[in-house]
Every structure is written in structure tokens, then in C-alpha cells.
Scaffold this motif. Structure first.
Motif, PDB file in Angstrom:
ATOM      1  N   TYR A   1       0.834  -1.207   0.000  1.00 52.47           N
ATOM      2  CA  TYR A   1       0.000   0.000   0.000  1.00 52.47           C
ATOM      3  C   TYR A   1       0.866   1.253   0.000  1.00 52.47           C
ATOM      4  O   TYR A   1       0.382   2.344  -0.282  1.00 52.47           O
ATOM      5  CB  TYR A   1      -0.945   0.029   1.216  1.00 52.47           C
ATOM      6  CG  TYR A   1      -2.168  -0.873   1.101  1.00 52.47           C
ATOM      7  CD1 TYR A   1      -2.032  -2.217   0.795  1.00 52.47           C
ATOM      8  CD2 TYR A   1      -3.447  -0.391   1.320  1.00 52.47           C
ATOM      9  CE1 TYR A   1      -3.143  -3.049   0.708  1.00 52.47           C
ATOM     10  CE2 TYR A   1      -4.569  -1.218   1.241  1.00 52.47           C
ATOM     11  CZ  TYR A   1      -4.405  -2.539   0.931  1.00 52.47           C
ATOM     12  OH  TYR A   1      -5.495  -3.361   0.854  1.00 52.47           O
TER      13      TYR A   1
ATOM     14  N   TRP B   1      -5.576   6.401  12.255  1.00 52.36           N
ATOM     15  CA  TRP B   1      -6.714   5.752  11.609  1.00 52.36           C
ATOM     16  C   TRP B   1      -7.952   5.810  12.506  1.00 52.36           C
ATOM     17  O   TRP B   1      -9.049   6.169  12.062  1.00 52.36           O
ATOM     18  CB  TRP B   1      -6.376   4.294  11.252  1.00 52.36           C
ATOM     19  CG  TRP B   1      -7.615   3.559  10.835  1.00 52.36           C
ATOM     20  CD1 TRP B   1      -8.295   3.702   9.660  1.00 52.36           C
ATOM     21  CD2 TRP B   1      -8.376   2.636  11.618  1.00 52.36           C
ATOM     22  NE1 TRP B   1      -9.433   2.917   9.657  1.00 52.36           N
ATOM     23  CE2 TRP B   1      -9.495   2.249  10.848  1.00 52.36           C
ATOM     24  CE3 TRP B   1      -8.220   2.087  12.894  1.00 52.36           C
ATOM     25  CZ2 TRP B   1     -10.445   1.334  11.320  1.00 52.36           C
ATOM     26  CZ3 TRP B   1      -9.170   1.180  13.365  1.00 52.36           C
ATOM     27  CH2 TRP B   1     -10.260   0.810  12.575  1.00 52.36           C
TER      28      TRP B   1
ATOM     29  N   ARG C   1     -11.344   7.644  11.488  1.00 53.42           N
ATOM     30  CA  ARG C   1     -12.516   6.781  11.284  1.00 53.42           C
ATOM     31  C   ARG C   1     -13.675   7.289  12.151  1.00 53.42           C
ATOM     32  O   ARG C   1     -14.825   7.293  11.734  1.00 53.42           O
ATOM     33  CB  ARG C   1     -12.130   5.323  11.611  1.00 53.42           C
ATOM     34  CG  ARG C   1     -13.236   4.307  11.498  1.00 53.42           C
ATOM     35  CD  ARG C   1     -13.205   3.517  10.200  1.00 53.42           C
ATOM     36  NE  ARG C   1     -14.411   2.723  10.080  1.00 53.42           N
ATOM     37  CZ  ARG C   1     -14.645   1.838   9.151  1.00 53.42           C
ATOM     38  NH1 ARG C   1     -13.768   1.598   8.210  1.00 53.42           N
ATOM     39  NH2 ARG C   1     -15.769   1.177   9.103  1.00 53.42           N
TER      40      ARG C   1
ATOM     41  N   GLU D   1     -11.391   6.324  -3.900  1.00 58.16           N
ATOM     42  CA  GLU D   1     -12.144   5.166  -3.390  1.00 58.16           C
ATOM     43  C   GLU D   1     -13.649   5.370  -3.606  1.00 58.16           C
ATOM     44  O   GLU D   1     -14.391   4.418  -3.800  1.00 58.16           O
ATOM     45  CB  GLU D   1     -11.801   4.992  -1.902  1.00 58.16           C
ATOM     46  CG  GLU D   1     -12.393   3.785  -1.213  1.00 58.16           C
ATOM     47  CD  GLU D   1     -11.763   2.459  -1.607  1.00 58.16           C
ATOM     48  OE1 GLU D   1     -10.594   2.460  -2.038  1.00 58.16           O
ATOM     49  OE2 GLU D   1     -12.453   1.429  -1.480  1.00 58.16           O
TER      50      GLU D   1
ATOM     51  N   ARG E   1     -12.171  -2.782   9.904  1.00 60.68           N
ATOM     52  CA  ARG E   1     -11.664  -1.970   8.779  1.00 60.68           C
ATOM     53  C   ARG E   1     -12.463  -2.227   7.514  1.00 60.68           C
ATOM     54  O   ARG E   1     -11.905  -2.202   6.400  1.00 60.68           O
ATOM     55  CB  ARG E   1     -10.181  -2.240   8.554  1.00 60.68           C
ATOM     56  CG  ARG E   1      -9.341  -1.486   9.538  1.00 60.68           C
ATOM     57  CD  ARG E   1      -8.005  -1.096   9.004  1.00 60.68           C
ATOM     58  NE  ARG E   1      -8.019   0.184   8.329  1.00 60.68           N
ATOM     59  CZ  ARG E   1      -6.946   0.957   8.167  1.00 60.68           C
ATOM     60  NH1 ARG E   1      -5.776   0.551   8.641  1.00 60.68           N
ATOM     61  NH2 ARG E   1      -7.023   2.100   7.538  1.00 60.68           N
TER      62      ARG E   1
ATOM     63  N   CYS F   1     -15.467  -1.434   4.646  1.00 62.16           N
ATOM     64  CA  CYS F   1     -15.661  -0.239   3.823  1.00 62.16           C
ATOM     65  C   CYS F   1     -16.590   0.734   4.531  1.00 62.16           C
ATOM     66  O   CYS F   1     -17.750   0.409   4.805  1.00 62.16           O
ATOM     67  CB  CYS F   1     -16.270  -0.633   2.480  1.00 62.16           C
ATOM     68  SG  CYS F   1     -16.679   0.795   1.475  1.00 62.16           S
TER      69      CYS F   1
HETATM   70  C1  HEM Z   1     -18.981  -0.917  -4.865  1.00 63.77           C
HETATM   71  C2  HEM Z   1     -18.412  -0.031  -4.117  1.00 63.77           C
HETATM   72  C3  HEM Z   1     -17.341  -0.300  -3.103  1.00 63.77           C
HETATM   73  C4  HEM Z   1     -16.693  -1.446  -2.788  1.00 63.77           C
HETATM   74  C5  HEM Z   1     -16.889  -2.832  -3.389  1.00 63.77           C
HETATM   75  C6  HEM Z   1     -15.748  -1.139  -1.741  1.00 63.77           C
HETATM   76  C7  HEM Z   1     -14.914  -2.055  -1.137  1.00 63.77           C
HETATM   77  C8  HEM Z   1     -14.018  -1.750  -0.131  1.00 63.77           C
HETATM   78  C9  HEM Z   1     -13.097  -2.694   0.454  1.00 63.77           C
HETATM   79  C10 HEM Z   1     -12.956  -4.155   0.052  1.00 63.77           C
HETATM   80  C11 HEM Z   1     -12.397  -2.036   1.403  1.00 63.77           C
HETATM   81  C12 HEM Z   1     -11.264  -2.601   2.248  1.00 63.77           C
HETATM   82  C13 HEM Z   1      -9.980  -2.287   1.521  1.00 63.77           C
HETATM   83  C14 HEM Z   1      -8.748  -2.692   2.251  1.00 63.77           C
HETATM   84  O1  HEM Z   1      -8.801  -3.304   3.329  1.00 63.77           O
HETATM   85  O2  HEM Z   1      -7.679  -2.362   1.736  1.00 63.77           O
HETATM   86  C15 HEM Z   1     -12.865  -0.671   1.424  1.00 63.77           C
HETATM   87  C16 HEM Z   1     -12.389   0.301   2.265  1.00 63.77           C
HETATM   88  C17 HEM Z   1     -12.750   1.616   2.195  1.00 63.77           C
HETATM   89  N1  HEM Z   1     -13.736   2.159   1.388  1.00 63.77           N
HETATM   90 FE1  HEM Z   1     -14.862   1.164   0.062  1.00 63.77          FE
HETATM   91  N2  HEM Z   1     -15.844   0.193  -1.447  1.00 63.77           N
HETATM   92  C18 HEM Z   1     -16.812   0.740  -2.239  1.00 63.77           C
HETATM   93  C19 HEM Z   1     -17.238   2.058  -2.243  1.00 63.77           C
HETATM   94  C20 HEM Z   1     -16.756   3.038  -1.431  1.00 63.77           C
HETATM   95  C21 HEM Z   1     -17.237   4.398  -1.411  1.00 63.77           C
HETATM   96  C22 HEM Z   1     -18.370   4.923  -2.270  1.00 63.77           C
HETATM   97  C23 HEM Z   1     -16.471   5.067  -0.494  1.00 63.77           C
HETATM   98  C24 HEM Z   1     -16.553   6.490  -0.069  1.00 63.77           C
HETATM   99  C25 HEM Z   1     -17.551   7.271  -0.293  1.00 63.77           C
HETATM  100  C26 HEM Z   1     -15.523   4.128   0.071  1.00 63.77           C
HETATM  101  C27 HEM Z   1     -14.583   4.430   1.006  1.00 63.77           C
HETATM  102  C28 HEM Z   1     -13.756   3.505   1.596  1.00 63.77           C
HETATM  103  C29 HEM Z   1     -12.753   3.858   2.603  1.00 63.77           C
HETATM  104  C30 HEM Z   1     -12.440   5.249   3.101  1.00 63.77           C
HETATM  105  C31 HEM Z   1     -12.142   2.658   2.985  1.00 63.77           C
HETATM  106  C32 HEM Z   1     -11.077   2.482   4.056  1.00 63.77           C
HETATM  107  C33 HEM Z   1     -11.775   2.195   5.378  1.00 63.77           C
HETATM  108  C34 HEM Z   1     -10.816   1.951   6.530  1.00 63.77           C
HETATM  109  O3  HEM Z   1      -9.770   1.357   6.329  1.00 63.77           O
HETATM  110  O4  HEM Z   1     -11.188   2.318   7.649  1.00 63.77           O
HETATM  111  N3  HEM Z   1     -15.740   2.909  -0.515  1.00 63.77           N
HETATM  112  N4  HEM Z   1     -13.852  -0.514   0.476  1.00 63.77           N
END
Ligand code: HEM
Length: 512
Positions: free
Chosen positions: A111, A130, A134, A319, A455, A457
């Protein structure tokens, strides 16, 4: 002078080799018990992943890592890339151990290749930073706030439909760029509280730069020589990265500058009016966007520096638009390829709206149960994030193996969701897998398009709502007929986010 520099470089190299050996020795010892292809010194399995081929593209790594090796070595196997050990997991029980943990919260070592772009934002940061971010950001996705966003989904979706109408004469189009610009407008307005009119200004440069950066990050994960930043900077990849970052950061800077000025003006105005605020503050911007939360947090002495603010804006711009674009486009494409399922989804829209042209409300979107199943099934076969990585900070016992501290646990929804043990006849597109009856028996870590645990999404409810709103608009306006892409394996590629190499090609015919 030259001699001095050479000695310094030599000392650095010796120290690096000693450190790498020390780190590797312990990991190598524990990794010997793990199944996986044979390694070669220093390069590990880079060759198996196509990483030694200077012309290898993300697709080459994807085919090799994603399916073939999992089929050969099972639901837990290891790969070495340079000095990094990756353990690829696709067993729900083992995945649960990692994802449900409140200790194993650090993202994978690869990353770090995203840092020049999104820095240390919510996606990549760790520890107290984080946790703090969060806590500030989570309330932004409260359903009360999401309700207000439906208007933005509608407005921008309508604009996309207008543009698509010009193409609705049965000619084959790639719907991906339309969805992508629409998603960009939506995230800018909902999260940042600013209209960037990406669809009208055709912000194709931003979309292209996003794709270039995603590709560079995948290249650097698998091509050992690109892992040294200084070397990469001297190569064409470095030039491409600099050019792409200039485009990406120009837009986020513009967003921050404009919102900060507005925020400060509002503060002055409030102070002048005795802190009463003004409910009539510019219509669309009245919604509390995610950026407002961050700006207000800074005001409350939760101290977000300018740098931190910028990292979060870049994280959300990426994202928050690339993932939903992938999910929405694969859903539309799947509907075009399965006319019977499209018909059922359309009937549901008819039942909700009849012949009316009215815009969808939050309540309408909640009622689109069949469409929800279609989107869930799409994210099973085509998870927008096909893999994600955790770097473990202590040895962890997983089944019969002990995984060493420092190893990168790679969790792949793509492999997991296509395992016939968990989803019989996995290649078949069948939304009924997500009926409440069929979902009940499912292991909670068997279907994880949005990851799971602490953690997971943060934007998943927002994403589902946006995807439903956009797909509903297209369904109500057009009949989708298949084009020349099929979403079968050689077409699929993981460029951080899942894509079809040839776009999402289909034909549209107006319903009215
Ligand atoms: C189909 C739509 C989406 C999918 C399938 C998805 C999937 C994921 C996945 C698998 C992770 C974990 C990634 C990791 O551990 O490296 C993640 C984290 C995250 N996603 Fe999504 N995401 C989607 C849409 C969104 C949207 C629309 C936003 C913001 C408006 C968003 C914001 C984030 C953020 C900020 C994280 C990090 C959370 C953390 O580590 O606390 N995602 N997402």
C-alpha cells in the motif's frame, strides 16, 4: 568526494542486505511450511507472476495470481516478491481470524505505493491516526445524511441519461466512461460539497490519471525493480506517475481551496450574525458533506493538518468513485447479458414507478429488493476490490500454520466468491443466491465485497444507494442489449479496482 559517496552507498547497501536477510530469515523459516510455487533467490516468485517481463501488464499478474495459483495450491498459499512474503487466503474461517481482529489492522506493505497519490488517508493509515479519522468520518455515512444525497444521485444520473440518449440507437457503446464521470460528479458533490461538472467538462483526464496511477501501483507490487522509488523515478514509469499526480492533485487542491474559503466565509458570517448560522445557505451545499465534518473537526481542535485534509480528500475522490463505477458498470453489463434478469428488474421498477417519470426517493431505493440482489450477485462475481492486503504485526496461528509477523495476508473476494464449495456453479449469474432464505445459511466471511470487521468499507451503504439509483435510472430509460464484451476471464483485470480490459460494451434502445 566520489570515494566518500561510493563508500556511503556501499555501507547503505550492506546495511540493507543485512536488514533484509534478518527480516527474511525468520519469515523464510516459517514460510517454508506453507504451500506455494518454488522461489528463486532475491526475486522470489516474481517470475511466476510475470514480474520479470518488462512489458507485463496488470492483467498478466491478475490471471496468474488470482485463479491459477489458488486452484493449484488451495485456500492458503504463499508467494514471495523480493523481500515481501504474501499469503493468499480464500477460506472464510481463516479470513475471519484476520478481518475480525482488533489488532491486525495494518494494511499491506505494497500500500506504500499509493502514498504519493492518496498519502496516509483512511484507507492506508493505521494506529491512532486511523482510529481518530474513522471516528470523525463514520457519522458522515449515517442514513439521515445519505437520505439527502439521493437528490444528488438523481440530478447527476439524469445528466448521464441525457448523454446516453444521444447513443440510444442500437449502436454499440462503452458505458464505463459515462458511469465514471457521473460517479465523479456524485462523489465531489456529496463528499466534498462542490460541483465539478465532470460530465459537462468531460474530466476524462482525471479518469485517465486515476487509471494510470492504479496501474503503476500494481506494476510496483509485482516488478521488483520498480519497488525502489529512486529508480522508478528515473524510468518512464516515474514520468507517468508525476504527470498523473499533477492532474489528480490539481483537482483535489481546487476542491479543498474552494471549500476552505467557503467554510471561512461562513464562519465570519456566523460570527457577525451572533452565531445564528443561515439555513438558507446555498441550496446544494447545505448538505453536510464529509469534507464539512473534517473542516469542523479541525475547528474542534481535533487538529487535522492541511496535509491530513488533503490525504482524505484524495482517498475519497479515488475510493468513492472508481469502486462504484466498477460496481455500477458491471451490473449494467450483467443486465445486458441476461435479458430475463433485466426484465424482472425492469418489472420491479414498473411496480414502483408505473409510467411516471418522477425521481426516485430514498424510500423507493429501499424497495428495490430485486435490484439489490442483482447488485449483490454482480459484486460476488465482479468484486470492485478484487483483493486487499493486511500486514500482520505479530505471528498469527491460522489452521495448521503459523504465519510470521511482517507477512502480507492477501484476501481475495474474487477467488473466494468463485469457489464452488461456497457458491455452487460459481460462474452462473443468479441473483437468487441473495434471497433472504439463501443468505441466512451463509458464513459471515464468505461474501465480503466490502471487506468485513473493524476496517470494513466505511462507504458501503452510500455505495449501494448510489449504485441502485444509477442502475434504476438506466433500467427505466433503456433496454440494454449485449455488446461485444462478455466479462469472461481473459477480459477481466484488477487495476486496484476490477475492470474489463475492453470496457463495458452494450447497445441501448430507448424505452420511450
Ligand atoms: C462498490 C463499491 C465499493 C466497494 C466494493 C468497496 C470495497 C471496499 C473494500 C474491500 C475495502 C477494504 C480495503 C482494504 O482493506 O484495503 C474498502 C475500504 C474503504 N472504502 Fe470502500 N468500497 C466501495 C465504495 C466506497 C465508497 C463509495 C467510499 C466512499 C464514499 C468508500 C470508502 C472507503 C474507505 C475510506 C475505505 C477504508 C476504510 C478503513 O480502512 O477504515 N468505498 N472498500
Amino acid at each position: 568526494m566520489l570515494l566518500g559517496l561510493l563508500s556511503l552507498a556501499l555501507c547503505g547497501l550492506v546495511a540493507w542486505i543485512a536488514y533484509a536477510r534478518m527480516k527474511i530469515n525468520k519469515m523464510a523459516e516459517l514460510s517454508e511450511q506453507l504451500p506455494g510455487p518454488q522461489t528463486i533467490p532475491l526475486l522470489g516468485n516474481a517470475r511466476d507472476l510475470g514480474g520479470l517481463n518488462p512489458n507485463a501488464q496488470p492483467k498478466d499478474f491478475f490471471d496468474a495470481t488470482m485463479m491459477d495459483l489458488a486452484k493449484k495450491y488451495g485456500s492458503l498459499y504463499r508467494l514471495w516478491v523480493g523481500t515481501n512474503l504474501f499469503v493468499i487466503l480464500s477460506d472464510p474461517d481463516l479470513i475471519e481470524v484476520i478481518l475480525s481482529s482488533n489488532v491486525q489492522l495494518d494494511k499491506g506493505t505494497n500500500y506504500k505505493f499509493t502514498f504519493p497519490w492518496i498519502g496516509d488517508g483512511l484507507l492506508t493509515s493505521t494506529g491512532t491516526k486511523w482510529k481518530k479519522h474513522r471516528r470523525i468520518i463514520t457519522p458522515t455515512f449515517h442514513f439521515k445524511i445519505l437520505e439527502d444525497f439521493v437528490e444528488v444521485f438523481n440530478y447527476n444520473g439524469k445528466k448521464m441519461i441525457e448523454k446516453l440518449k444521444e447513443k440510444a440507437d442500437g449502436q454499440e457503446i462503452d458505458i464505463y466512461p459515462y458511469v465514471s464521470l457521473c460517479a465523479l460528479d456524485i462523489i465531489a458533490e456529496t463528499a466534498m460539497g462542490i460541483s465539478i461538472n465532470a460530465q459537462d467538462n468531460n474530466e476524462a483526464d482525471f479518469v485517465k490519471a486515476t487509471r494510470n496511477m492504479a496501474r503503476i501501483i500494481v506494476w510496483r507490487s509485482f516488478k521488483p525493480w520498480l519497488q525502489w522509488g529512486w529508480l522508478m523515478q528515473l524510468l518512464p514509469t516515474g514520468r507517468l506517475q508525476r504527470r498523473s499526480l499533477a492532474v489528480l492533485h490539481a483537482l483535489s487542491s481546487q476542491v479543498i481551496k474552494s471549500r476552505k474559503t467557503e467554510f471561512l466565509n461562513k464562519q465570519k458570517h456566523n460570527a457577525a450574525s451572533g452565531g445564528a448560522g443561515d439555513d438558507n445557505d446555498v441550496g446544494a451545499k447545505k448538505r453536510r458533506a464529509f469534507l464539512d465534518m473534517l473542516l469542523e473537526a479541525a475547528e474542534d481542535n481535533l487538529t487535522l493538518t492541511d496535509q491530513e485534509l488533503r490525504e482524505e480528500v484524495d482517498t475519497f475522490m479515488f475510493e468513492g468513485h472508481d469502486t462504484t463505477t466498477s460496481g455500477t458498470s458491471f451490473t449494467l453489463s450483467s443486465l445486458s447479458l441476461h435479458p430475463d434478469i433485466q426484465e424482472r428488474a425492469y418489472e420491479e421498477q414498473q411496480a414502483i414507478f408505473g409510467d411516471s417519470d418522477r425521481e426516485a426517493t430514498y424510500q423507493d431505493l429501499q424497495e428495490m429488493k430485486y435490484l439489490e440482489k442483482v447488485i449483490k450477485e454482480t459484486l460476488r462475481l465482479f468484486p470492485s476490490v478484487p483483493m486487499f492486503v493486511r500486514c500482520i504485526n505479530e505471528d498469527v496461528k491460522l489452521g495448521e500454520y503459523t504465519l510470521p509477523k511482517g507477512c502480507n495476508i492477501t484476501i481475495s473476494p474474487m477467488i473466494l466468491h468463485r469457489n464452488e464449495k461456497y457458491f455452487p456453479d460459481p460462474e452462473r449469474f443468479d441473483p437468487e443466491r441473495f434471497s433472504s432464505e439463501n443468505s441466512q445459511r451463509r458464513h459471515p466471511y464468505q461474501y465480503i465485497p466490502f471487506s468485513a470487521g473493524p476496517r470494513n468499507c466505511v462507504g458501503q451503504k452510500f455505495a449501494m444507494l448510489e449504485m441502485k439509483a444509477t442502475v434504476s435510472k438506466v433500467l427505466r430509460s433503456f433496454r440494454m442489449l449485449p455488446g461485444s464484451t462478455t466479462n469472461q476471464f481473459p477480459e477481466l483485470v484488477g487495476e486496484l479496482v476490477l475492470k474489463n480490459l475492453h470496457g463495458m460494451r452494450m447497445k441501448l434502445v430507448s424505452r420511450k
